[in-house]
Design a protein around this motif. Structure first.
Motif, PDB file in Angstrom:
ATOM      1  N   MET A   1     -45.507  49.545  35.960  1.00  0.00           N
ATOM      2  CA  MET A   1     -45.222  49.659  37.397  1.00  0.00           C
ATOM      3  C   MET A   1     -45.171  51.133  37.783  1.00  0.00           C
ATOM      4  SD  MET A   1     -41.924  48.323  39.585  1.00  0.00           S
ATOM      5  CE  MET A   1     -42.334  46.620  39.236  1.00  0.00           C
ATOM      6  N   ASN A   2     -45.842  51.477  38.871  1.00  0.00           N
ATOM      7  CA  ASN A   2     -45.831  52.851  39.348  1.00  0.00           C
ATOM      8  C   ASN A   2     -44.456  53.224  39.887  1.00  0.00           C
ATOM      9  OD1 ASN A   2     -48.560  53.187  38.760  1.00  0.00           O
ATOM     10  ND2 ASN A   2     -49.200  52.458  40.790  1.00  0.00           N
ATOM     11  N   ALA A   3     -44.083  54.492  39.679  1.00  0.00           N
ATOM     12  CA  ALA A   3     -42.804  54.973  40.197  1.00  0.00           C
ATOM     13  C   ALA A   3     -42.852  54.984  41.721  1.00  0.00           C
ATOM     14  CB  ALA A   3     -42.522  56.373  39.672  1.00  0.00           C
ATOM     15  N   PRO A   4     -41.741  54.671  42.364  1.00  0.00           N
ATOM     16  CA  PRO A   4     -41.736  54.685  43.844  1.00  0.00           C
ATOM     17  C   PRO A   4     -41.976  56.103  44.363  1.00  0.00           C
ATOM     18  CG  PRO A   4     -39.501  54.474  42.962  1.00  0.00           C
ATOM     19  CD  PRO A   4     -40.428  54.315  41.795  1.00  0.00           C
ATOM     20  N   ARG A   5     -42.677  56.172  45.468  1.00  0.00           N
ATOM     21  CA  ARG A   5     -42.939  57.477  46.062  1.00  0.00           C
ATOM     22  C   ARG A   5     -41.681  57.982  46.755  1.00  0.00           C
ATOM     23  NH1 ARG A   5     -47.523  57.435  49.997  1.00  0.00           N
ATOM     24  NH2 ARG A   5     -46.593  55.471  50.656  1.00  0.00           N
ATOM     25  N   ARG A   6     -41.386  59.240  46.563  1.00  0.00           N
ATOM     26  CA  ARG A   6     -40.184  59.827  47.144  1.00  0.00           C
ATOM     27  C   ARG A   6     -40.580  60.821  48.235  1.00  0.00           C
ATOM     28  NH1 ARG A   6     -39.663  64.955  45.100  1.00  0.00           N
ATOM     29  NH2 ARG A   6     -40.964  65.439  43.300  1.00  0.00           N
ATOM     30  N   PRO A   7     -39.674  61.150  49.136  1.00  0.00           N
ATOM     31  CA  PRO A   7     -39.979  62.173  50.151  1.00  0.00           C
ATOM     32  C   PRO A   7     -40.208  63.527  49.490  1.00  0.00           C
ATOM     33  CG  PRO A   7     -38.079  60.848  50.788  1.00  0.00           C
ATOM     34  CD  PRO A   7     -38.365  60.510  49.358  1.00  0.00           C
ATOM     35  N   ILE A   8     -41.285  64.206  49.860  1.00  0.00           N
ATOM     36  CA  ILE A   8     -41.617  65.508  49.281  1.00  0.00           C
ATOM     37  C   ILE A   8     -42.065  66.468  50.379  1.00  0.00           C
ATOM     38  CG2 ILE A   8     -42.335  64.505  47.072  1.00  0.00           C
ATOM     39  CD1 ILE A   8     -45.265  64.977  47.977  1.00  0.00           C
ATOM     40  N   ASN A   9     -42.040  67.752  50.040  1.00  0.00           N
ATOM     41  CA  ASN A   9     -42.669  68.777  50.876  1.00  0.00           C
ATOM     42  C   ASN A   9     -44.091  68.951  50.358  1.00  0.00           C
ATOM     43  OD1 ASN A   9     -43.567  71.204  52.070  1.00  0.00           O
ATOM     44  ND2 ASN A   9     -41.495  72.025  52.160  1.00  0.00           N
ATOM     45  N   PRO A  10     -45.110  68.709  51.165  1.00  0.00           N
ATOM     46  CA  PRO A  10     -46.482  68.737  50.666  1.00  0.00           C
ATOM     47  C   PRO A  10     -47.121  70.123  50.607  1.00  0.00           C
ATOM     48  CG  PRO A  10     -46.486  68.067  52.958  1.00  0.00           C
ATOM     49  CD  PRO A  10     -45.039  68.228  52.575  1.00  0.00           C
ATOM     50  N   PHE A  11     -46.368  71.188  50.859  1.00  0.00           N
ATOM     51  CA  PHE A  11     -47.011  72.488  50.993  1.00  0.00           C
ATOM     52  C   PHE A  11     -46.897  73.442  49.803  1.00  0.00           C
ATOM     53  CE2 PHE A  11     -47.180  70.960  55.277  1.00  0.00           C
ATOM     54  CZ  PHE A  11     -48.454  71.360  55.667  1.00  0.00           C
ATOM     55  N   PRO A  12     -45.954  73.309  48.871  1.00  0.00           N
ATOM     56  CA  PRO A  12     -45.980  74.210  47.712  1.00  0.00           C
ATOM     57  C   PRO A  12     -47.198  73.956  46.825  1.00  0.00           C
ATOM     58  CG  PRO A  12     -43.821  73.205  47.973  1.00  0.00           C
ATOM     59  CD  PRO A  12     -44.744  72.477  48.893  1.00  0.00           C
ATOM     60  N   LEU A  13     -47.607  74.978  46.077  1.00  0.00           N
ATOM     61  CA  LEU A  13     -48.693  74.838  45.114  1.00  0.00           C
ATOM     62  C   LEU A  13     -48.173  74.186  43.838  1.00  0.00           C
ATOM     63  CD1 LEU A  13     -50.382  78.332  45.517  1.00  0.00           C
ATOM     64  CD2 LEU A  13     -51.245  76.144  46.352  1.00  0.00           C
ATOM     65  N   PRO A  14     -49.028  73.458  43.127  1.00  0.00           N
ATOM     66  CA  PRO A  14     -48.576  72.804  41.894  1.00  0.00           C
ATOM     67  C   PRO A  14     -48.087  73.821  40.869  1.00  0.00           C
ATOM     68  CG  PRO A  14     -50.981  72.709  42.104  1.00  0.00           C
ATOM     69  CD  PRO A  14     -50.453  73.188  43.417  1.00  0.00           C
ATOM     70  N   GLY A  15     -46.890  73.548  40.355  1.00  0.00           N
ATOM     71  CA  GLY A  15     -46.288  74.424  39.367  1.00  0.00           C
ATOM     72  C   GLY A  15     -45.443  75.531  39.956  1.00  0.00           C
ATOM     73  N   TRP A  16     -45.568  75.755  41.260  1.00  0.00           N
ATOM     74  CA  TRP A  16     -44.829  76.839  41.906  1.00  0.00           C
ATOM     75  C   TRP A  16     -44.013  76.299  43.079  1.00  0.00           C
ATOM     76  CZ3 TRP A  16     -49.282  80.971  41.993  1.00  0.00           C
ATOM     77  CH2 TRP A  16     -49.423  81.494  40.703  1.00  0.00           C
ATOM     78  N   GLU A  17     -43.389  75.142  42.876  1.00  0.00           N
ATOM     79  CA  GLU A  17     -42.651  74.516  43.959  1.00  0.00           C
ATOM     80  C   GLU A  17     -41.496  75.381  44.448  1.00  0.00           C
ATOM     81  OE1 GLU A  17     -45.117  71.520  42.064  1.00  0.00           O
ATOM     82  OE2 GLU A  17     -43.737  73.029  41.240  1.00  0.00           O
ATOM     83  N   SER A  18     -40.922  76.187  43.577  1.00  0.00           N
ATOM     84  CA  SER A  18     -39.775  77.007  43.970  1.00  0.00           C
ATOM     85  C   SER A  18     -40.188  78.357  44.557  1.00  0.00           C
ATOM     86  CB  SER A  18     -38.851  77.237  42.773  1.00  0.00           C
ATOM     87  OG  SER A  18     -39.531  77.922  41.735  1.00  0.00           O
ATOM     88  N   THR A  19     -41.473  78.672  44.527  1.00  0.00           N
ATOM     89  CA  THR A  19     -41.966  79.947  45.071  1.00  0.00           C
ATOM     90  C   THR A  19     -43.183  79.672  45.953  1.00  0.00           C
ATOM     91  OG1 THR A  19     -43.250  80.282  43.035  1.00  0.00           O
ATOM     92  CG2 THR A  19     -41.102  81.376  43.185  1.00  0.00           C
ATOM     93  N   PRO A  20     -42.964  79.094  47.131  1.00  0.00           N
ATOM     94  CA  PRO A  20     -44.077  78.575  47.932  1.00  0.00           C
ATOM     95  C   PRO A  20     -45.009  79.624  48.506  1.00  0.00           C
ATOM     96  CG  PRO A  20     -42.022  78.461  49.162  1.00  0.00           C
ATOM     97  CD  PRO A  20     -41.658  78.841  47.765  1.00  0.00           C
ATOM     98  N   MET A  21     -44.625  80.913  48.483  1.00  0.00           N
ATOM     99  CA  MET A  21     -45.487  81.925  49.080  1.00  0.00           C
ATOM    100  C   MET A  21     -46.349  82.664  48.045  1.00  0.00           C
ATOM    101  SD  MET A  21     -45.078  81.406  52.173  1.00  0.00           S
ATOM    102  CE  MET A  21     -46.215  82.709  52.650  1.00  0.00           C
ATOM    103  N   ARG A  22     -46.308  82.247  46.803  1.00  0.00           N
ATOM    104  CA  ARG A  22     -47.170  82.894  45.816  1.00  0.00           C
ATOM    105  C   ARG A  22     -48.626  82.506  46.067  1.00  0.00           C
ATOM    106  NH1 ARG A  22     -44.966  82.341  39.773  1.00  0.00           N
ATOM    107  NH2 ARG A  22     -46.637  83.878  39.478  1.00  0.00           N
ATOM    108  N   PRO A  23     -49.561  83.433  45.882  1.00  0.00           N
ATOM    109  CA  PRO A  23     -50.971  83.123  46.150  1.00  0.00           C
ATOM    110  C   PRO A  23     -51.589  82.279  45.047  1.00  0.00           C
ATOM    111  CG  PRO A  23     -50.759  85.372  45.351  1.00  0.00           C
ATOM    112  CD  PRO A  23     -49.357  84.850  45.542  1.00  0.00           C
ATOM    113  N   LEU A  24     -52.669  81.628  45.384  1.00  0.00           N
ATOM    114  CA  LEU A  24     -53.434  80.851  44.412  1.00  0.00           C
ATOM    115  C   LEU A  24     -53.820  81.735  43.224  1.00  0.00           C
ATOM    116  CD1 LEU A  24     -55.684  79.024  46.994  1.00  0.00           C
ATOM    117  CD2 LEU A  24     -54.114  77.868  45.422  1.00  0.00           C
ATOM    118  N   ARG A  25     -53.748  81.158  42.026  1.00  0.00           N
ATOM    119  CA  ARG A  25     -53.999  81.921  40.802  1.00  0.00           C
ATOM    120  C   ARG A  25     -54.735  81.024  39.794  1.00  0.00           C
ATOM    121  NH1 ARG A  25     -51.048  86.696  39.167  1.00  0.00           N
ATOM    122  NH2 ARG A  25     -50.847  86.931  36.904  1.00  0.00           N
ATOM    123  N   PRO A  26     -55.969  80.645  40.095  1.00  0.00           N
ATOM    124  CA  PRO A  26     -56.644  79.630  39.276  1.00  0.00           C
ATOM    125  C   PRO A  26     -56.978  80.074  37.861  1.00  0.00           C
ATOM    126  CG  PRO A  26     -58.154  80.563  40.896  1.00  0.00           C
ATOM    127  CD  PRO A  26     -56.788  81.071  41.243  1.00  0.00           C
TER     128      PRO A  26
END
Length: 312
Positions: free
Chosen positions: A1-26
């Motif tokens: 069974m899939n985990a229920p979806r929770r409320p999230i902020n869709p704007f941080p970059l993956p891996g940098w949720e606590s530092t949303p203004m860091r630039p993309l670093r592929p």
């Protein structure tokens, strides 16, 4: 069974949720490769870089300097990182190893340094990074160690000191004395198999013309310009981010009027990201009206900006 979806902020970059203004670093985080949005003319600048670098022959034989210019917050660092990542991938297709060395934060912010002092510190810290990455043989490292703080000796010899399969990509600190510092890297400190990247918010068209003129008898720098936000850019950026996480979380959509407000008040993509992240975070923390049936409205954006002491 899939985990229920929770409320999230869709704007941080993956891996940098606590530092949303860091630039993309592929080149460091592969998940970022798919997060580029064509705003500020960044896509055409990236394509220009690809065309200028071509099959990498010039980089391998002579080395190059890439200078990215544009207003503060327009995405210069994200473009530099994208160009570096693309180069690493292209090198891999040729069985070469691209080593990215990020020296953008290596200089003290509270000291006024001359060009010579800046390049000395860059050179000294670069040496340690090369050793850490295993980019040089132990013998080459021992040979250069005594000159590690001598840019005029280290940089021109880098191409010979690097392991045969290594190409070096150096992300430089933003130039301080502008033209003269950029010219030093492009003319005196370049080396085969070394690609320098620098960015600046202070170059204008006249500066670039002067740069090209003063380097016309040398290998010319690749100059890329990231422009200002165009009509529709804020909405396009928001739409891209809002469709990415529908499978894992829930969040309200952005109202048309809120998107129009962003287009009027935002001067850069960084400002768009900051306002959207902050507005969604404020609404999420309030715990009210944060479902897929709700909207982020003009009033939500204004409330966030008022909390910062800003008037939209």
């Amino acid at each position: 069974m899939n985990a229920p979806r929770r409320p999230i902020n869709p704007f941080p970059l993956p891996g940098w949720e606590s530092t949303p203004m860091r630039p993309l670093r592929p080149w460091e985080r592969e998940a970022h490769r798919d997060y580029y949005v064509d705003v500020d003319g960044a896509e055409s600048a990236f394509q220009e870089f690809q065309q200028e670098v071509g099959d990498l022959t010039g980089v391998l034989e002579d080395g190059r300097l890439v200078l990215v210019t544009g207003d503060s917050g327009c995405g210069k660092t994200a473009l530099v990182n994208r160009c570096a990542d693309w180069t690493v991938l292209e090198l891999g297709r040729r069985d070469l190893r691209g080593v990215v060395v990020d020296l953008t934060g290596c200089l003290p912010e509270d000291e006024e340094l001359s060009i010579h002092e800046r390049t000395v510190q860059v050179c000294d810290q670069l040496f340690d990074k090369l050793v850490d990455h295993g980019a040089m043989s132990p013998q080459a490292a021992d040979t250069l160690r005594g000159d590690r703080d001598n840019p005029k000796r280290i940089f021109p010899r880098l191409g010979r000191a690097l392991n045969d399969d290594v190409v070096l990509l150096v992300l430089l600190p933003s130039p301080n004395e502008l033209l003269d510092e950029v010219i030093r890297y492009a003319r005196q400190l370049r080396s085969p198999r070394v690609l320098f990247f620098a960015e600046s918010a202070f170059f204008d068209a006249d500066d670039l013309a002067e740069l090209v003129r003063r380097l016309e008898t040398w290998v010319p720098p690749i100059t890329l310009l990231v422009g200002k936000l165009e009509d529709g850019d804020p909405g396009r950026f928001a739409d891209d981010r809002l469709v990415r996480h529908t499978g894992v979380g829930i969040y309200p959509r952005l109202s048309d009027q809120a998107a129009e407000l962003l287009g009027r008040i935002c001067q850069s993509v960084a400002m768009v990201q900051r306002i959207l992240h902050g507005t969604y975070e404020r609404k999420l923390e309030a715990g009210l009206s944060y479902t897929e049936a709700d909207q982020v409205t003009v009033d939500d954006i204004r409330a966030y900006l008022n909390g910062l002491g800003m008037q939209p």
